[in-house]
Design an enzyme around this catalytic site. Structure first.
Site, mmCIF file in Angstrom:
data_model
loop_
_atom_site.group_PDB
_atom_site.id
_atom_site.type_symbol
_atom_site.label_atom_id
_atom_site.label_comp_id
_atom_site.label_asym_id
_atom_site.label_seq_id
_atom_site.Cartn_x
_atom_site.Cartn_y
_atom_site.Cartn_z
ATOM 1 N N HIS A 75 -0.501 -5.487 -6.984
ATOM 2 C CA HIS A 75 0.539 -5.496 -5.946
ATOM 3 C C HIS A 75 1.741 -6.284 -6.445
ATOM 4 O O HIS A 75 1.580 -7.304 -7.110
ATOM 5 C CB HIS A 75 -0.012 -6.117 -4.657
ATOM 6 C CG HIS A 75 0.857 -5.886 -3.452
ATOM 7 N ND1 HIS A 75 2.090 -6.495 -3.294
ATOM 8 C CD2 HIS A 75 0.679 -5.105 -2.366
ATOM 9 C CE1 HIS A 75 2.632 -6.088 -2.162
ATOM 10 N NE2 HIS A 75 1.793 -5.237 -1.570
ATOM 11 N N ASP B 87 -1.060 4.807 -3.896
ATOM 12 C CA ASP B 87 -0.524 4.773 -2.525
ATOM 13 C C ASP B 87 0.997 4.953 -2.482
ATOM 14 O O ASP B 87 1.517 5.651 -1.616
ATOM 15 C CB ASP B 87 -0.977 3.534 -1.739
ATOM 16 C CG ASP B 87 -0.480 2.204 -2.290
ATOM 17 O OD1 ASP B 87 -0.028 2.145 -3.459
ATOM 18 O OD2 ASP B 87 -0.555 1.203 -1.542
ATOM 19 N N HIS B 88 1.717 4.331 -3.422
ATOM 20 C CA HIS B 88 3.187 4.400 -3.432
ATOM 21 C C HIS B 88 3.668 3.811 -4.745
ATOM 22 O O HIS B 88 2.854 3.316 -5.527
ATOM 23 C CB HIS B 88 3.799 3.657 -2.231
ATOM 24 C CG HIS B 88 3.256 2.259 -2.064
ATOM 25 N ND1 HIS B 88 3.570 1.237 -2.923
ATOM 26 C CD2 HIS B 88 2.390 1.743 -1.166
ATOM 27 C CE1 HIS B 88 2.943 0.146 -2.548
ATOM 28 N NE2 HIS B 88 2.201 0.407 -1.488
ATOM 29 N N THR C 51 1.657 0.862 2.255
ATOM 30 C CA THR C 51 0.217 1.124 2.224
ATOM 31 C C THR C 51 -0.260 1.813 3.491
ATOM 32 O O THR C 51 -1.057 2.760 3.445
ATOM 33 C CB THR C 51 -0.557 -0.203 2.039
ATOM 34 O OG1 THR C 51 -0.465 -0.605 0.684
ATOM 35 C CG2 THR C 51 -2.026 -0.049 2.386
HETATM 36 C C1 GP9 Z 1 -2.276 -5.643 2.365
HETATM 37 C C2 GP9 Z 1 -2.164 -4.580 1.323
HETATM 38 C C3 GP9 Z 1 -0.723 -4.386 0.870
HETATM 39 O O1 GP9 Z 1 -3.492 -5.838 2.990
HETATM 40 O O2 GP9 Z 1 -2.848 -3.422 1.620
HETATM 41 O O3 GP9 Z 1 0.050 -3.513 1.589
HETATM 42 P P1 GP9 Z 1 1.512 -3.048 1.039
HETATM 43 O O4 GP9 Z 1 2.367 -4.281 0.894
HETATM 44 O O5 GP9 Z 1 1.313 -2.379 -0.288
HETATM 45 O O6 GP9 Z 1 2.029 -2.120 2.055
HETATM 46 MN MN MN Z 2 0.333 -0.651 -1.109
#
Ligand code: GP9
Ligand code: MN
Length: 440
Positions: free
Chosen positions: A204, A263-264, A87
């Site tokens: 997530h 984002d990914h 992220t």
């Molecule tokens: C945490 C969230 C997750 O605050 O933005 O980050 P990631 O695990 O996707 O890098």
């Molecule tokens: Mn992320």
């Protein structure tokens, strides 16, 4: 020292792309709302799956609608370029048009001390107020320090603005629907125009089932992560639809430009063969080329009322988004050190660099020593002992990608922006920013 800046400035000058004249400034003076779509991949767009009850339904009906809107510049060939910083790499790319590091997270390692010339700070000199909204602790990924360096005036986090309980949150924070619902009151209080970012979390890994929000029932694959993914994606899509509704009700919608981006990846390469049949692809035939192609992410720039949008098939990456957005806002980027190229410019080179060494262009995809035809996925044999026009072109692609990553690393590891002082840019005054002042 400062002389290290010379090759960087050369690079930037050589790769700067003139904006598309018809679109430059189209969204001038508007608010900007970035929506960080956690773990969303491009294959979700227009994907329909059969649910347990036999019905065939779209997984992301709201995103699909936005994607096909004539008010949206929608991109079908934009890739994420993140590495271990996940992220935080995506955020770095989006706000700076620079890459994350080869190892670890630049936010964590350099966010507090480096000098940045990020989008929010650039917009400050155009009268904008900057804010990030995230329903998790502010220290995750060292955001609280890094955002100050990037010029964010406000950071609404669980320390300042959201009360997290086991009922209203998942592992990484407030559930998306509640997050948007609670955030809109703060957004409405910001002076306009604002440059803002909303970082979602519900979709997530490991994409847990939530009794309250089990909404999309695909027939079970053997992988519960994949089954869960479509459910949390569908929930996140509903949350987005609700947010747009709030924006309309608050009267902010018409004067805002929205930038939605994945984002990914959410589904890792080790699971792609299980995913394949859901995308109408063959598990048996799935290979490295397919792993590379599913790194595409959604990118939708929605400008209400513009009616000049459409699906753009240019090849690009997250590094290209900032110059695109700034040009739509009518901001000249030629004096800024940004490594991407405006996605709406006709001068683009369309060479997409990845931290793992892969390179993708509209014609060729380079993975390790192998080369594929990007359109067909067929492997192309290149004789290393017999230089040809083709092998020269592949060499050029690989060198261009390496150079872009190298310049980015030079800038970040050498903290080179401290030597760069363009007259139209004022450095962030970090002492003047305290996120505990964010409205409660
Ligand atoms: C945490 C969230 C997750 O605050 O933005 O980050 P990631 O695990 O996707 O890098
Ligand atoms: Mn992320």
């Amino acid at each position: 020292d400062g002389s290290d800046l010379a090759p960087v400035l050369d690079y930037v000058e050589q790769h700067y792309t003139e904006p598309n004249e018809a679109l430059f400034g189209q969204a001038q003076g508007r608010n900007v709302v970035y929506i960080h779509l956690e773990s969303m991949q491009q294959f979700l767009i227009d994907l329909e799956l059969q649910e347990e009850n036999g019905e065939i339904n779209a997984v992301t009906p709201f995103l699909n609608e936005l994607y096909h809107s004539s008010d949206s510049y929608s991109f079908s060939n934009v890739f994420h370029q993140t590495a271990q910083g996940k992220t935080s790499d995506a955020e770095l790319l989006l706000d700076n048009s620079l890459f994350g590091l080869a190892q670890g997270s630049a936010f964590t390692q350099l966010g507090a001390d480096n000098i940045f010339q990020a989008g929010p700070q650039i917009m400050k000199s155009h009268g904008y107020t900057n804010a990030v909204f995230h329903g998790n602790v502010g220290s995750f990924w060292n955001r609280d320090n890094t955002y100050k360096s990037m010029g964010y005036d406000y950071f609404f986090s669980s320390e300042t603005s959201y009360n997290l309980t086991p009922e209203n949150s998942v592992e990484y924070g407030l559930k998306d629907k509640l997050f948007f619902q609670e955030s809109i009151q703060y957004l409405e209080q910001l002076p306009q125009p604002f440059y803002s970012k909303f970082i979602t979390v519900s979709n997530h890994f490991p994409f847990p089932a939530d009794e309250m929000n089990t909404v999309f029932d695909i027939p079970d694959t053997e992988d519960t992560t994949i089954n869960g993914y479509f459910n949390t994606v569908h929930y996140a899509d509903q949350a987005l639809a609700e947010f747009f509704q709030y924006m309309k009700e608050s009267g902010l919608y018409d004067n805002t430009m929205f930038v939605l981006y994945g984002d990914h990846f959410g589904i890792s390469n080790s699971r792609n063969r299980t995913l394949a049949p859901l995308l109408d692809q063959s598990s048996v035939m799935w290979g490295d080329y397919d792993d590379a192609m599913v790194q595409r992410i959604p990118l939708i720039i929605h400008v209400p009322g513009s009616e000049t949008g459409g699906i753009q098939d240019t090849f690009g990456g997250q590094v290209d988004i900032l110059p695109t957005v700034l040009h739509l806002l009518g901001v000249d980027t030629s004096t800024h050190i940004q490594l991407g190229q405006d996605l709406l410019s006709s001068e683009r080179e369309q060479i997409v660099a990845f931290r793992n060494g892969n390179v993708v262009s509209p014609d060729y995809t380079s993975i390790g020593p192998a080369v594929y035809d990007t359109k067909t996925g067929q492997m192309i044999f290149i004789d290393p002992n017999n230089p040809s026009e083709l092998s020269n072109e592949i060499d050029h692609l690989r060198e261009a990608a390496q150079q872009q990553l190298h310049i980015s690393d030079q800038i970040l590891n050498g903290d080179l922006l401290r030597f760069y002082t363009p007259s139209n840019f004022e450095r962030v005054d970090k002492q003047a920013i305290s996120y505990l002042d964010s409205p409660q």
